[in-house]
Design a protein around this motif. Structure first.
Motif, PDB file in Angstrom:
ATOM      1  N   SER A   1       0.777  -1.095   0.066  1.00 27.32           N
ATOM      2  CA  SER A   1      -0.130   0.096   0.130  1.00 27.32           C
ATOM      3  C   SER A   1       0.770   1.191   0.025  1.00 27.32           C
ATOM      4  O   SER A   1       0.563   2.401  -0.768  1.00 27.32           O
ATOM      5  CB  SER A   1      -0.831  -0.036   1.497  1.00 27.32           C
ATOM      6  OG  SER A   1      -1.608  -1.146   1.204  1.00 27.32           O
TER       7      SER A   1
ATOM      8  N   LEU B   1       2.150   1.940  -3.452  1.00 27.86           N
ATOM      9  CA  LEU B   1       1.026   2.478  -4.162  1.00 27.86           C
ATOM     10  C   LEU B   1       0.678   4.056  -3.829  1.00 27.86           C
ATOM     11  O   LEU B   1       0.319   4.750  -4.635  1.00 27.86           O
ATOM     12  CB  LEU B   1      -0.205   1.617  -4.025  1.00 27.86           C
ATOM     13  CG  LEU B   1      -0.102   0.165  -4.867  1.00 27.86           C
ATOM     14  CD1 LEU B   1      -1.282  -0.634  -4.261  1.00 27.86           C
ATOM     15  CD2 LEU B   1       0.129   0.357  -6.323  1.00 27.86           C
ATOM     16  N   PHE B   2       0.820   4.329  -2.720  1.00 22.64           N
ATOM     17  CA  PHE B   2       0.659   5.620  -2.215  1.00 22.64           C
ATOM     18  C   PHE B   2       1.702   6.496  -3.039  1.00 22.64           C
ATOM     19  O   PHE B   2       1.408   7.678  -3.274  1.00 22.64           O
ATOM     20  CB  PHE B   2       0.751   5.885  -0.564  1.00 22.64           C
ATOM     21  CG  PHE B   2      -0.775   5.774  -0.043  1.00 22.64           C
ATOM     22  CD1 PHE B   2      -1.462   6.880  -0.371  1.00 22.64           C
ATOM     23  CD2 PHE B   2      -0.798   4.923   0.709  1.00 22.64           C
ATOM     24  CE1 PHE B   2      -2.853   6.656   0.345  1.00 22.64           C
ATOM     25  CE2 PHE B   2      -2.214   4.797   1.627  1.00 22.64           C
ATOM     26  CZ  PHE B   2      -3.225   5.883   1.412  1.00 22.64           C
TER      27      PHE B   2
ATOM     28  N   LEU C   1      -4.875  -0.152  -4.510  1.00 21.01           N
ATOM     29  CA  LEU C   1      -4.714   0.405  -3.061  1.00 21.01           C
ATOM     30  C   LEU C   1      -5.863   0.051  -2.440  1.00 21.01           C
ATOM     31  O   LEU C   1      -5.641  -0.295  -1.171  1.00 21.01           O
ATOM     32  CB  LEU C   1      -4.439   1.850  -3.294  1.00 21.01           C
ATOM     33  CG  LEU C   1      -4.166   2.614  -2.094  1.00 21.01           C
ATOM     34  CD1 LEU C   1      -3.056   2.000  -1.348  1.00 21.01           C
ATOM     35  CD2 LEU C   1      -3.707   4.175  -2.196  1.00 21.01           C
TER      36      LEU C   1
ATOM     37  N   SER D   1      -5.974  -3.447  -1.653  1.00 18.01           N
ATOM     38  CA  SER D   1      -4.824  -4.128  -0.719  1.00 18.01           C
ATOM     39  C   SER D   1      -5.053  -3.857   0.685  1.00 18.01           C
ATOM     40  O   SER D   1      -5.188  -4.540   1.516  1.00 18.01           O
ATOM     41  CB  SER D   1      -3.673  -3.437  -1.090  1.00 18.01           C
ATOM     42  OG  SER D   1      -3.424  -3.875  -2.313  1.00 18.01           O
TER      43      SER D   1
ATOM     44  N   TYR E   1       0.117  12.537   0.913  1.00 13.52           N
ATOM     45  CA  TYR E   1      -0.680  11.363   0.288  1.00 13.52           C
ATOM     46  C   TYR E   1      -2.170  11.946   0.432  1.00 13.52           C
ATOM     47  O   TYR E   1      -2.854  11.602  -0.379  1.00 13.52           O
ATOM     48  CB  TYR E   1      -0.676  10.018   1.341  1.00 13.52           C
ATOM     49  CG  TYR E   1       0.789   9.336   1.009  1.00 13.52           C
ATOM     50  CD1 TYR E   1       1.347   9.561  -0.038  1.00 13.52           C
ATOM     51  CD2 TYR E   1       1.259   8.757   2.150  1.00 13.52           C
ATOM     52  CE1 TYR E   1       2.700   8.929  -0.094  1.00 13.52           C
ATOM     53  CE2 TYR E   1       2.389   7.970   2.087  1.00 13.52           C
ATOM     54  CZ  TYR E   1       3.051   8.150   0.917  1.00 13.52           C
ATOM     55  OH  TYR E   1       4.377   7.567   0.890  1.00 13.52           O
TER      56      TYR E   1
ATOM     57  N   ILE F   1     -11.326   4.010   0.402  1.00 13.32           N
ATOM     58  CA  ILE F   1      -9.845   4.225   0.868  1.00 13.32           C
ATOM     59  C   ILE F   1      -9.864   4.943   2.167  1.00 13.32           C
ATOM     60  O   ILE F   1      -9.111   4.690   3.345  1.00 13.32           O
ATOM     61  CB  ILE F   1      -8.812   4.610  -0.032  1.00 13.32           C
ATOM     62  CG1 ILE F   1      -8.361   3.643  -1.167  1.00 13.32           C
ATOM     63  CG2 ILE F   1      -7.394   5.130   0.567  1.00 13.32           C
ATOM     64  CD1 ILE F   1      -7.701   4.057  -2.439  1.00 13.32           C
TER      65      ILE F   1
END
Length: 818
Positions: A243, A246-247, A270, A273, A501, A562
């Motif tokens: 993760s 991906l961030f 993301l 996951s 993020y 998310i």
């Protein structure tokens, strides 16, 4: 990072002409002013048969991975697989081989990923993708495709494919040539992200398929699944959870250094996951129950998931004409002269997409936002007409037998009640003492008993108290026992760059929101949906238009899920982790962004038909595709609502609730941004869960909206009373609360920020810990025995140093010995 609008809430309704053209027309459920037909339809609309869950059905989640523009690549994947397969296996299909042959071929393909030649690697990756897609050419039905997908994916995972894919993904992320090429291009298309898309497709299919619960799974598959879950959440790949990688892709994309990244696929992977490694809403509930048991707290008064699922939606607004006709029948006399025009307009509220640029209308609308607002929620008494003659028994409104939620009381509420009672009856206070009731009248004793009976101590309160103890007594407090669960590992991974993020996710959410203007400086989120050659026919343009809208909806769905999952898991793991993330969302303008999202015709958004079911995977690879026409594209599917859009709306409302709960300054932001009329429009959606979270947001700001607003919105007040949990001595409906103080945003947020920074510094920043609290080595032998690396120039001039610092200086040995 975003422009909310010029004057208060007025700027939220601005939408450009291009987007207005893309919005569904009245036939798809849009509500416009003075449209009698639409408003009559409202009063007859049934409840939306929507069941909130972690995800949609498996087939829907698979189909949303692919854009319709990627359709031709299914055949290309098949071709690559068949070339590889025929070179090693002859005269048989994949489905006819035994397990040993399957495994041998999977190993051959995995070896092919190790080659240096990029084209060769891509060809092998496509062959693996075809396997992950279920070898669909040999299947006759969607069920068969899903069976072979599951079989092949467990096989691929068992031979170690996922680790190889993560390595290749890292190579592609660091591919500076592709990044610089994409930055220089004036227009980016699907072709620029081919390698990344193939890798992300395989990884997504693996995560999404393995996390599905199948009772018929083999025992060894269940072991593989649990091992994969642990590996995915631990810093096994690239020394960080997947993760975090991906961030990093998300922030790199938003910074403009990698505009070719296929952001929809990154966000979907993301989301899945995080969902797989941390757990969904059912797991959250069980973790909460377990944690309360560990801390010795009483069990939860109810299961919130079950309560919400059993709730019924309240009726949306009936049309004014229906109300008038009913009144005429009851009273048998004319009442039309008594009807206020303001209240008639209530049921035909202004459509934010209506092309009406009259300055006077806008100003009137803004003025009404915080004063008299038309009632849109007929639950209790009829406000439009004078009091009617009592209903016959058959027409009486049926109320629920009991309220759905058990009331809750905080320790702070009991303290405040006792303090005010003591000041009133005795003339002095006892601070935080909640047991002494000497001198107080008997009714106060009973009130205190009732409050204590419903006292609720949250996990967060315990965590805050423990943190205060650690800060007060760093030496005697002992070491904190830190459970290295998946949530803790993820927080440690994203902690250094968490603000970036959050800003990146909100930037993408802003670009994907249907109410956003097409600005030149906004990021391009359509890189993985636009074809190399733009459409030339009307049909192709319509298909691309549907694809682009669907693409944006899926991005909103992924980001909302998310953010909500992270907020909920961090809050359970430690409240200051949640507060850190929430504060950075607030600083990045998340509250006005979500209100901006809801400042649209929300019924149009929820009933939007931006999908072409015949092109959805796996339907499109099993069945012959019919010829698409403009009429069939315009008609869309027959669904009552769009699952992903309703899911996104509920998630965003839940995020807004999380950010504002018990935060006076943030509640005042809801008032300042004139959220009440925006939220009330969302009550038109007949779905109990969505209405509940809208009513919660209205409840927290009711006391600040003024008496006139409450007076003209009594039915909304009744709905809040019926559906939202009660805090026994919370005067939410009145303006006489202790919290109705001047708005001091900075003081509240700064105090919270200081607490968060102390927590993060104590727990994670070991390099800057206070040297006074570090252990000291007092042993002479170990201190003298430590190796000290001296610089080269010192070693060369060692004789000079001895002469200058030792021999030439007199030493009083008597003083040294003393």
């Amino acid at each position: 990072m975003m422009d909310v609008g010029g004057n208060g809430g007025g700027g939220l309704a601005a939408v450009n002409n291009k987007q207005r053209a893309m919005i569904p027309n009245k036939s798809k459920g849009e509500f416009t002013r003075n449209s009698r037909k639409d408003s009559e339809g409202l009063s007859e609309s049934p409840d939306l048969e929507f069941e909130y869950s972690d995800t949609d059905k498996w087939a829907a989640e698979l189909s949303e991975l692919y854009s319709y523009t990627e359709g031709p690549e299914f055949a290309l994947n098949r071709k690559c697989f068949e070339e590889e397969f025929s070179a090693h296996v002859s005269d048989k299909n994949w489905t006819e081989l035994d397990a040993a042959q399957h495994r041998a071929h999977a190993m051959r393909l995995l070896d092919g990923l190790e080659v240096i030649a990029r084209e060769r690697r891509l060809k092998v990756a496509r062959a693996i993708l075809y396997m992950a897609q279920g070898a669909f050419a040999e299947c006759s039905s969607e069920v068969e495709v899903q069976y072979w997908m599951r079989y092949n994916i467990f096989l691929l995972l068992d031979v170690g494919t996922f680790s190889a894919l993560v390595e290749l993904l890292s190579m592609e992320i660091d591919n500076s040539a592709a990044c610089s090429s994409a930055v220089r291009k004036p227009a980016i298309s699907l072709a620029d992200s081919t390698d990344l898309r193939v890798l992300l497709n395989i990884m997504y299919l693996m995560v999404e398929t393995i996390q599905q619960d199948e009772p018929a799974d083999k025992p060894e598959w269940k072991i593989i699944k649990e091992t994969f879950r642990a590996e995915l959440g631990s810093p096994l790949f690239n020394n960080e959870p997947i993760s975090v990688t991906l961030f990093g892709m998300v922030t790199k994309f938003c910074s403009g250094h990698a505009p070719h990244f296929p952001m929809k696929k990154v966000l979907l992977l993301l989301w899945k996951s995080i969902l797989f490694t941390l757990g969904g809403f059912e797991q959250l509930q069980s973790i909460k129950v377990h944690k309360r048991e560990e801390l010795g707290l009483p069990p939860l008064p109810e299961n919130s998931i079950r309560v919400i699922r059993s709730m019924r939606a309240a009726s949306p607004p009936a049309s004014a004409s229906d109300l008038i006709e009913q009144q005429q029948k009851r009273a048998r006399r004319e009442h039309k002269a008594l009807i206020k025009q303001d209240n008639l307009d209530a049921f035909n509220e202004k459509d934010p997409y209506k092309a009406d640029d009259s300055r006077e209308d806008e100003d009137d609308n803004d003025d009404n936002d915080n004063t008299i607002e038309p009632e849109t929620f007929p639950i209790e008494r009829d406000e439009v007409m004078p009091p009617p003659i009592p209903h016959p028994p058959s027409e009486r409104v049926s109320f629920p037998k009991g309220l759905p939620w058990a009331p809750k009381v905080r320790e702070k509420d009991i303290e405040n009640f006792l303090e005010s009672s003591r000041s009133k009856f005795i003339g002095y206070t006892l601070g935080s003492d909640t047991d002494t009731v000497v001198g107080l009248p008997r009714p106060i004793h009973e009130s205190i008993r009732t409050l204590k009976q419903h006292k609720y101590i949250s996990i967060a309160e315990i965590q805050v108290t423990k943190e205060e103890e650690f800060q007060k007594t760093p030496l005697s407090g002992g070491e904190e026992e830190l459970e290295m669960c998946a949530t803790e590992l993820l927080y440690q991974g994203i902690l250094p760059s968490l603000p970036q993020y959050m800003i990146a996710l909100l930037k993408i959410l802003l670009a994907a929101a249907p109410t956003s203007k097409a600005k030149t400086d906004s990021i391009n989120i359509l890189a993985d949906v636009l074809p190399e050659e733009m459409p030339t026919t009307v049909l192709q343009s319509m298909k691309l238009g549907v694809d682009v809208n669907r693409h944006k909806e899926i991005i909103v769905k992924a980001i909302s899920a998310i953010l909500l999952l992270l907020l909920k898991h961090f809050k359970l793991n430690h409240v200051y982790q949640f507060e850190y993330m929430a504060q950075h969302l607030v600083f990045a303008n998340c509250i006005p962004l979500i209100l901006k999202f809801f400042n649209q015709n929300i019924m149009s958004y929820i009933t939007a038909k931006n999908s072409i079911s015949v092109l959805d995977f796996p339907h499109c690879v099993v069945h012959e595709l019919p010829e698409l026409t403009a009429e069939s594209l315009e008609a869309g599917d027959n669904n009552q609502f769009c699952w992903r859009n309703l899911f996104s709306c509920i998630n965003l409302l839940r995020i807004l609730n999380k950010l504002t709960k018990w935060k006076h300054s943030r509640t005042m932001m809801l008032v300042v941004f004139k959220s009440a009329p925006i939220l009330k429009r969302a009550l038109k959606v007949k779905q109990a869960m969505m209405q509940l979270y809208v009513l919660k947001l209205l409840k927290v700001q009711t006391k600040y909206l003024g008496r006139q607003w409450r007076k003209s919105n009594m039915k909304t007040m009744s709905a809040i009373y019926q559906k939202v949990r009660h805090r026994l001595n919370d005067d939410w409906a009145y303006g006489n609360d202790l919290d109705a103080r001047p708005w001091d945003f900075q003081a509240e947020e700064c105090a919270l920020r200081a607490n968060i920074e102390r927590f993060n510094s104590r727990r994670y920043d070991k390099s800057h810990s206070n040297p006074d609290f570090l252990p000291v080595d007092n042993c002479l032998q170990s201190v003298l025995g430590q190796r000290v690396d001296l610089p080269e120039d010192f070693q060369m001039n060692y004789d000079l140093w001895l002469e200058r610092e030792v021999f030439s200086k007199p030493i009083s040995w008597e003083e040294l010995l003393q």
